[in-house]
Design a protein around this motif. Structure first.
Motif, short mmCIF file in Angstrom:
data_model
loop_
_atom_site.label_atom_id
_atom_site.label_comp_id
_atom_site.label_asym_id
_atom_site.label_seq_id
_atom_site.Cartn_x
_atom_site.Cartn_y
_atom_site.Cartn_z
N THR A 256 0.83 -1.20 0.00
CA THR A 256 0.00 0.00 0.00
C THR A 256 0.86 1.25 0.00
O THR A 256 0.56 2.23 -0.69
N ILE A 257 1.94 1.24 0.77
CA ILE A 257 2.85 2.38 0.80
C ILE A 257 3.46 2.62 -0.58
O ILE A 257 3.57 3.76 -1.04
N GLY A 258 3.85 1.53 -1.25
CA GLY A 258 4.38 1.68 -2.61
C GLY A 258 3.37 2.32 -3.54
O GLY A 258 3.72 3.19 -4.35
N PHE A 259 2.12 1.90 -3.43
CA PHE A 259 1.05 2.49 -4.26
C PHE A 259 0.89 3.97 -3.93
O PHE A 259 0.80 4.81 -4.84
N LEU A 260 0.83 4.30 -2.64
CA LEU A 260 0.59 5.70 -2.24
C LEU A 260 1.74 6.60 -2.65
O LEU A 260 1.52 7.75 -3.07
N ARG A 261 2.94 6.11 -2.52
CA ARG A 261 4.09 6.92 -2.94
C ARG A 261 4.04 7.19 -4.44
O ARG A 261 4.35 8.30 -4.89
#
Length: 483
Positions: free
Chosen positions: A373-378
């Motif tokens: 999810t962090i990868g997506f948000l970044r």
């Protein structure tokens, strides 16, 4: 040539409050400090504050505006944490956001069995390995409170485990002042001396302060000690709106902010320029329906972080958590929302990724899911580069309305740039069935198993391992002698 007239948007940001709201909360904070004051439960801290101009009446300390103004001018807006190899790993300032786990969950949601059980020191080891291996996790915390070590000094065992199983920065928590000293001593052993650790700190202490208007002795001791050494600290007083502070968001935040400013003032009096971070969560209404300390509540989102941006101070935020007890829809929603709001508001060091059940339970599966999810948000909030290469006007003209771009050199140069998740399923239904019809939670559990089976963190030199072990042994003997 494509021109942007010198203006660009580097990433997407959001502020919960404007300049006027922040200033009003700041002015309210100053009045609380001067009029009401803060209970300071440590004689040395009171002496330091009094010598600088504060009014002391018993344990009640009242701080004038000029002391706060001076301290804010001295406190650095940067807090840098390094990895074990002395390379900058976290540049906590502005809108730079880094994510990591949390500490001391009393239970673990076992990824192998799906059962909620008491954690062991081996679970702390596994958590450190998982966090060290996940690319979007930037720092390590213990995640679990091990049930199979002496509960009086469990934090010493946690610190030994983390130092041995990650090269990433570490955020540690200790229940007493002596534990903070022992943790720093272990770090200095790893760094090769006190000065080496001060110049390249790869660990920092999360200091739990009782509340905005009550500063407990252990927190004040840690604040003074770390400031004397020139080491970064995370000074975190937290309020529960409607319980120990006003129920309104503004009132709760102003009350909590008084305690934050106390830490800033004290640390700068001890050593001007000592790095200190403020909290990026709470500062809003408590859940008065359940009286449970929830980790994801709507009203507080972004409020203290916006105050941190107002002061240009580093912010220790919270995200990747859920109050759900299982990996269900609530867990996914709250995990994502809390990660997103921390990023959009500009929290710098965001902890508690993988927390469940109001911080009483931790999950390695949830950490793996949050990593994706962090990868997506970044990727979703990253600035968009607009220039001749990315506009590709010549490529469009070359290919025309009916051209196929799949094999064009421009596509070959750029096709790997978008975010492609390794965990989210983006295939068709039949392909999903052929791969086992796995849920995201099942895939996350497999990722955890794969990491634990194959991943090997870079070990410390044997002599350093023995030095750390000797410190833990000394602490065990010390606590045994007090019984």
């Amino acid at each position: 040539m494509i021109s942007s007239h010198g203006q660009s948007m580097t990433s997407a940001h959001y502020a919960r409050m404007g300049e006027n709201e922040c200033r009003q909360i700041h002015m309210g904070t100053l009045e609380i400090l001067e009029r009401t004051g803060v209970d300071v439960h440590h004689e040395k801290a009171r002496e330091i504050l009094a010598a600088a101009g504060a009014s002391v009446d018993g344990i009640r300390v009242r701080i004038p505006e000029y002391m706060v103004t001076r301290a804010l001018a001295q406190a650095p807006e940067r807090l840098t944490l390094y990895n074990r190899n002395k390379k900058p790993a976290i540049r906590a300032w502005g809108y730079n956001t880094y994510y990591g786990g949390g500490s001391d969950c009393l239970n673990i949601l076992d990824h192998s069995t799906g059962e909620r059980r008491l954690p062991l020191l081996s679970d702390v080891v596994e958590a450190a390995k998982v966090m060290d291996s996940l690319p979007e996790i930037d720092f390590v915390m213990s995640l679990f409170l091990p049930n199979d070590v002496d509960q009086s000094i469990y934090d010493r065992y946690q610190m030994e485990v983390m130092l041995n199983h990650t090269t990433k920065p570490i955020v540690f928590v200790t229940p007493d002042f002596e534990g903070c000293v022992a943790a720093v001593e272990m770090c200095e052993a790893v760094a090769g001396g006190e000065e080496n650790f001060r110049r390249h700190p790869f660990a920092t202490c999360y200091i739990n302060v009782t509340s905005g208007l009550i500063a407990n002795e252990e927190a004040l001791q840690k604040c003074i000690y770390l400031a004397e050494k020139g080491l970064p600290q995370l000074w975190i007083p937290l309020n529960a709106g409607g319980v120990n502070s006003p129920a309104t968001t503004a009132g709760c935040m102003a009350n909590m902010n008084a305690g934050i400013m106390l830490g800033v003032v004290l640390s700068q009096l001890v050593r001007p320029g000592s790095p200190i971070a403020m909290p990026g969560w709470n500062g809003g209404p408590y859940n008065l329906q359940t009286m449970v300390g929830n980790y994801v509540l709507a009203d507080e989102q972004g409020v203290p972080t916006t105050m941190g941006r107002y002061y240009n101070l580093p912010v220790f935020g919270l995200g990747g958590s859920t109050d759900s007890k299982v990996l269900d829809q609530q867990a996914g929603i709250e995990m994502t929302i809390s990660l997103m709001t921390a990023l959009m508001h500009g929290a710098n060091i965001v902890h508690d990724v993988g927390f469940m059940e109001s911080g009483l339970q931790g999950s390695l599966q949830l950490q793996v899911m949050a990593n994706e999810t962090i990868g997506f948000l970044r990727a979703a909030t990253r600035g968009v580069t607009v220039d001749e290469e990315t506009l590709a006007l010549d490529v469009t003209d070359e290919m025309g309305p009916s051209g196929t771009y799949l094999q064009h050199p421009h596509t070959i140069r750029h096709y790997k740039e978008p975010f492609y998740s390794k965990l989210f399923d983006k295939s068709g239904y039949s392909q999903w069935e052929k791969k086992g019809s796995l849920t995201m939670g099942e895939k996350a559990a497999k990722v955890v198993d794969d990491i634990l089976a194959a991943y090997k963190p870079k070990p410390l030199p044997e002599d350093v391992q023995q030095k750390i072990k000797a410190i833990v042994k000394r602490e065990q003997e010390w606590i045994d002698s007090k019984r």
